[in-house]
Design a protein around this motif. Sequence first.
Motif, mmCIF file in Angstrom:
data_model
loop_
_atom_site.group_PDB
_atom_site.id
_atom_site.type_symbol
_atom_site.label_atom_id
_atom_site.label_comp_id
_atom_site.label_asym_id
_atom_site.label_seq_id
_atom_site.Cartn_x
_atom_site.Cartn_y
_atom_site.Cartn_z
ATOM 1 N N PRO B 126 0.806 -1.227 0.000
ATOM 2 C CA PRO B 126 0.000 0.000 0.000
ATOM 3 C C PRO B 126 0.840 1.279 0.000
ATOM 4 N N ALA B 164 -11.487 -3.443 -0.441
ATOM 5 C CA ALA B 164 -10.322 -3.756 -1.278
ATOM 6 C C ALA B 164 -10.193 -2.768 -2.427
ATOM 7 N N SER B 167 -9.228 0.802 -1.483
ATOM 8 C CA SER B 167 -7.821 1.035 -1.134
ATOM 9 C C SER B 167 -6.949 1.166 -2.385
ATOM 10 N N ALA B 168 -7.469 0.732 -3.536
ATOM 11 C CA ALA B 168 -6.693 0.865 -4.774
ATOM 12 C C ALA B 168 -7.201 2.020 -5.624
ATOM 13 N N PRO B 178 -6.291 -4.921 -6.427
ATOM 14 C CA PRO B 178 -6.012 -5.343 -5.057
ATOM 15 C C PRO B 178 -6.177 -6.853 -4.888
ATOM 16 N N ASN B 179 -5.437 -7.422 -3.976
ATOM 17 C CA ASN B 179 -5.688 -8.830 -3.660
ATOM 18 C C ASN B 179 -6.800 -8.894 -2.605
ATOM 19 N N THR B 370 -7.058 -6.683 2.269
ATOM 20 C CA THR B 370 -6.162 -6.509 1.127
ATOM 21 C C THR B 370 -4.843 -5.903 1.563
ATOM 22 N N TYR B 373 -0.922 -5.331 -4.226
ATOM 23 C CA TYR B 373 -1.552 -4.797 -5.421
ATOM 24 C C TYR B 373 -0.700 -5.131 -6.638
ATOM 25 N N SER B 510 -4.537 2.127 6.162
ATOM 26 C CA SER B 510 -3.752 2.776 5.098
ATOM 27 C C SER B 510 -3.013 3.984 5.668
#
Lengths: 296, 568
Positions: B126, B164, B167-168, B178-179, B370, B373, B510
């Motif tokens: 991240p 998820a 966050s991306a 994202p995973n 997550t 990435y 984050s």
Amino acid sequence: MYNKGFAKHYYLMLLPGLIWLFIFSIVPMFGIVIAFQNYNPVQGILGSEFVGLDTFEYMFSLNDTASIFMNTISIAVMKIIGNLVIPLIFALMLNELKHMIIKRSIQTIVYLPHFLSWVILGGIILDIFSFQGPINQILGFFGIDAILFFGRADLFPFLVVGSDIWKEFGFNTIIYLAALTGINPALYEAASIDGASRSRMLWHVTLPGIRTTVVLLSVLGLGNVLNAGFDQIFNLYNPLVYSTGDIIDTWVYRAGLLNMQYELATAVGLLKSVAGFILISVSYFLAYRLTNYRIF
Amino acid sequence: MHKEMKAFFVSVMLLLLVLTGCAGNDSAAPDSSGSDSSGSESNEPADPFGAYEEPITIKIGQELDPSDTSLPAEDSPLDNQFTRSVKENLNIDVEHYFTASPANYDQKVSLAIASNDLPDAMIVGPVELRQMYEAGQLEDLTQVYENYASPAIKRIIEGTNGIALESATFDGKIMAIPNVQLQADGVHLLWIRQDWLDKVGLEAPKTVDELKAVAKAFVEEDPDGNGQADTIGLAGPDTSNKLYATFLESTNNLYGFDGIFSAFGAYPGFWVEGEGGDPVYGSTLPETKEALSALRDMYAEGLIDREMAVREDSDQSVISGQTGMFFAPWWMGYGPLADAITQNPDANWQAYALPLNADGEYTPHLSTPTSNYVVVKKGYEHPEAAMKILNNLLDNESTFSPDKGGPGYYPLRLVFAPSDETEFTVKALREVMAGTKTPEDFKDMPEYKLLVSDVETVKTVKKEPYDDLNIEHWDPQADMGVWTRMYSLLVGGSPLVDTEINGVYSELYSQTKTMEQRWVNLKKLEDETFLKIIMGTEPLDSFDTFVEDWKSQGGEQITGEVADITSE
């Protein structure tokens, strides 16, 4: 001995060195600008925004700054002194040895570690000083509790300096031995005719004979100490000893490369230049005072 | 006026694109598992599984473990079952832009970012993701995600309630894939040598005090019977591990003390709810000091690995049979235990959701869904290739054999797992072993991509009685690859199924703006202080100095930012 025309060759021979210096040492100096920017790798140095002295203000508010500066200086100074004195004493002792085969074998054995990298030696040293390692076994034999040597911030600088001397003293010894063979044997003969003892000869013939070599090595060593500490400390340290073992290079590596704080790393890197400037000035001054050795 | 018109026009266009993309997907691939994918429907660009007509090349940064010997001799990191699958199904040639060992991967990534010398695609965390976004190094993947993410991946990613994807997403644009990882990866269980427990005549420790007693017995009573005082009660973090998982790295912390902290109600490294409802940083709270005090006592008594923090690799002490207990997630069969069992077939490692807190509850900290990435370099011609490679992974994961190379060799491998995959699989395995269900009952669940092979193979390594998980009722030699997974699931996963977990989430997972400049230094201050307190080189009360320094060196400001974010 030489005239002006002769000297021109020397200046010409200096040229490749100067070009090298310009490309690899002067040009990268412009990178210092990063310390005054909010650096962005895509925009690069020319495109990034200037923030003035913000980074430096933050840097001096950190507890780390003073300690890494002091660590760098103290470890460097200890290394210079150790790397000067120990090999010198060892070379003088070896010089007194008359049995050639023993002398040569000792010489060969002690300079072997010089050729191993710190990655390998670091592992070996960490093993030697670990809980199950030989040092703690010996201490245990005398009833002393095992010590976690590389977890002790108070011991770490000495372990660093000690292991560096252990690695390099054999190699430095050879340089001194070479200088010793350069002393005119007639001086010794004259001294013995005058009735000087061996210790007198050491004091009045041998030591003055290698004085310039000692000074030259120390001045050369100064330039390297600030660079050469990185490999070693990086391979030996851990968070427990950051407080006394972290030098500017290792700190810059962590801040700049691992944590991407480019501005801060560059700003601190400037400190290294300051430290280097101080060290070189001091030693040059001393060299001039003690042996009248000067470059210009 | 003019500007507004333009913006309106653009957003309508975007909306249309998105809508058509979605619709195309839904009709094209109703069943992701049966997609035999060489672009049979049409050559619409939006086929998540379609092969390229002309071969294309993607240069990636890949983490390669040099000690991983799982590849067959004739294969290489660029020619194995995984890359062949990518080539055959998608016509993509994978090349290495750089490779790095696990210890050096982050450094390589940072270097690539700093020098703007980037591979076409790679996996980042991240912090790097934000860095790259701000530096303008990333290709916008909004269209790629909408048009090319397979339905199964979309279901998994959107199953996190948007966490998820959010966050991306930066400024409304999806900048990375994202995973979605297992909830189970964030729970750090207590692993114990059961055979040692039996030898010293103790039960698995319920509380921290009992844990101390067990550790003491492990250290003093020579449980390995070699006549030397060389055993370790509780392993500690080595030079590359952390004392506890944090909000930025909330999963898969090996050999930390996560379990002990949570037993004291302490959540260092996590943003927890303070008294007034505002977030506070767990590392600065009195509970953390209390837990540190307990750990300090344990270390002083020699119950914790005395070489922790200096040790290069704590795995080795587990493999060589020196260690009696450690904290780690459920997947230790994939970790050091496979080697430990090869070295010593009696090493009976079992996992427990312990120790409990003063009220008798198990209250571990829980992870974000997550943490990794896949990013694509700005300007790469085929940004959808990265997405297709990920689709292909999820679609084919069960066909890859663990004997022919570990999963780490799959290019750009992200974990896409329904967050309850471990628990769900454990329950399924139990039902199959008990005979109440057959493997056929689990055919129709594409998200649980390994489930079918799991329920089919479990009996090759698990001997009867099926409900006794001690090592003597296993047959690792029958198939080490299967054993690794089954032991992880049944031994490591069972406590997660059988225990009531009153977990604690971090208020934030984050970075905030100020953290970008200040967090590294604050974290260093925290790590060093805590390590020194535990190892006895600084007094316990240096904790109070740490709290003050932490606040004055930017912590206060960051706490305010976290409050702003969480109150939104």
